[in-house]
Design an enzyme around this catalytic site. Structure first.
Site, PDB file in Angstrom:
ATOM      1  N   HIS A  14      -4.543  -4.157   0.435  1.00  0.00           N
ATOM      2  CA  HIS A  14      -3.872  -4.874   1.839  1.00  0.00           C
ATOM      3  C   HIS A  14      -4.566  -6.424   1.683  1.00  0.00           C
ATOM      4  CE1 HIS A  14      -2.693  -1.331   3.893  1.00  0.00           C
ATOM      5  NE2 HIS A  14      -3.516  -0.874   3.346  1.00  0.00           N
ATOM      6  N   GLU A  63      -3.324  -8.454   3.328  1.00  0.00           N
ATOM      7  CA  GLU A  63      -3.208  -9.151   4.951  1.00  0.00           C
ATOM      8  C   GLU A  63      -4.454  -8.923   5.616  1.00  0.00           C
ATOM      9  OE1 GLU A  63      -2.105  -5.053   5.338  1.00  0.00           O
ATOM     10  OE2 GLU A  63      -1.990  -6.482   3.941  1.00  0.00           O
ATOM     11  N   LYS A 120     -12.054   7.972  -1.606  1.00  0.00           N
ATOM     12  CA  LYS A 120     -11.219   6.606  -1.106  1.00  0.00           C
ATOM     13  C   LYS A 120     -11.595   5.385  -1.703  1.00  0.00           C
ATOM     14  CE  LYS A 120      -9.876   4.666   3.332  1.00  0.00           C
ATOM     15  NZ  LYS A 120      -9.910   4.608   4.884  1.00  0.00           N
ATOM     16  N   SER A 179      -7.654   0.083   0.543  1.00  0.00           N
ATOM     17  CA  SER A 179      -8.098   1.128   1.742  1.00  0.00           C
ATOM     18  C   SER A 179      -6.919   2.168   1.458  1.00  0.00           C
ATOM     19  CB  SER A 179      -8.103   0.181   2.737  1.00  0.00           C
ATOM     20  OG  SER A 179      -8.541   1.414   4.067  1.00  0.00           O
ATOM     21  N   ARG A 199     -14.305   3.237  12.769  1.00  0.00           N
ATOM     22  CA  ARG A 199     -13.601   4.310  13.496  1.00  0.00           C
ATOM     23  C   ARG A 199     -13.822   5.659  12.654  1.00  0.00           C
ATOM     24  NH1 ARG A 199      -8.244   3.510  10.577  1.00  0.00           N
ATOM     25  NH2 ARG A 199      -9.498   4.407   9.008  1.00  0.00           N
ATOM     26  N   CYS A 251       0.696  -1.182   0.114  1.00  0.00           N
ATOM     27  CA  CYS A 251       0.044   0.001  -0.075  1.00  0.00           C
ATOM     28  C   CYS A 251       0.903   1.351  -0.056  1.00  0.00           C
ATOM     29  CB  CYS A 251      -1.188   0.008   1.123  1.00  0.00           C
ATOM     30  SG  CYS A 251      -2.295   0.995   1.029  1.00  0.00           S
TER      31      CYS A 251
END
Length: 307
Positions: free
Chosen positions: A235, A237, A163, A192, A249, A142
């Site tokens: 991502h 992972e 985003k 992300s 969040r 990323c």
């Protein structure tokens, strides 16, 4: 074969609870096998979650891997206990004279800042330069991938109109690459991020090649033609609930985020997301370790990196 990590690391209990073979340090040193030495530069604020996610991917291979964790000295982490960092993380000064078979540089939540304004940018540049002579193969994730392309090849990032958050379909540009061996012609992967790198900028550099892209969010995988550097712009992972936790969040922060694309069933955040990227993510890490680290790294680790 198992992954070798410090016995008291929080990830150890998590991985053992998932029936992943984690070898104790005592048992590892009594095996007549040279393990692969992999260093993880963890730039994420959620260090324990990130280290566990990456170790989960590294552990599911037939190779014995000894993992070390590194943090930046020029940035003070605030989302993890200082005792955790002191116990399990090294600084660059502590490893600069060593050689590694593999290095993983994670993403970081600083993508909307100019690279030079990141408080640990100079230190990161030193680490990336050091990797050219002390690491056999480096995997950048990323923002780590964007930073490496900027440092090594002068390719800049750009702001996305919105985003890129969600699970997106991808296609292989170079299906013959061992890095994506076993992946479907169309597969799902997590993104992300607020910034990206243009495919045409990567393709304009003769030392780079594009491996996989998404029609919706652009580049996903690129690599250097000498197979020393790998760039993954998503991502792989991430756990099943990581995007959910990020979404919640941001709501608490008053950011009013968009619902992650193709993630919640029926785009309903009250429903549990299904993980449709786990298989390709595991293959990606396994292929990198097998074909680009284990198969080609020198047996004498002091020669790793070509120095």
């Amino acid at each position: 074969m198992p992954i070798r990590i410090p016995d008291a690391l929080p990830a150890t209990e998590t991985l053992e609870g998932e029936n992943i073979f984690v070898m104790t340090e005592y048992r590892a040193i009594h095996q007549d096998i040279r393990p692969l030495h992999v260093l993880i530069l963890n730039l994420m604020p959620t260090k324990i979650a990130t280290e566990t996610q990456i170790m989960r991917k590294l552990s599911n291979t037939p190779l014995q891997i000894e993992v070390e964790l590194m943090r930046t000295k020029s940035h003070e982490a605030t989302h993890v206990a200082a005792s955790h960092l002191e116990t399990f993380y090294r600084t660059f000064d502590e490893v600069r004279d060593r050689h590694y078979d593999g290095l993983i540089i994670t993403g970081a939540p600083v993508e909307q800042m100019p690279f030079e304004e990141v408080d640990y940018w100079d230190e990161l540049c030193d680490i990336m330069e050091w990797s050219t002579t002390h690491v056999h193969s480096t995997l950048h994730i990323c923002w780590g991938a964007q930073a490496a392309l900027y440092y090594h090849y002068g390719i800049d990032k750009y702001d996305l109109p919105a985003k890129a958050s969600g699970v997106f379909q991808h296609r292989l540009i170079k299906p013959s690459s061992p890095l994506v061996r076993g992946l479907d012609d169309r597969f799902w992967a997590v993104h992300s991020r607020n910034t990206g790198v243009r495919r045409e900028d990567v393709e304009a550099v003769s030392e780079l090649e594009v491996i996989a892209v998404s029609d919706e969010v652009g580049l996903y995988i690129a690599k250097s033609t000498d197979s020393r550097r790998f760039f993954v712009f998503g991502h792989p992972e991430y756990d099943s609930d990581t995007l959910k936790l990020e979404y919640e969040r941001d709501i608490k922060r008053g950011i009013d985020p968009q619902i992650p694309v193709n993630y919640f069933p029926d785009d309903d955040p009250t429903k549990e997301p299904l993980n449709v990227w786990r298989a390709q993510a595991q293959l990606l890490y396994t292929n990198w370790l097998n074909y680009y680290v284990y198969q080609t790294t020198p047996y004498d680790i002091r020669k790793a990196g070509g120095q």
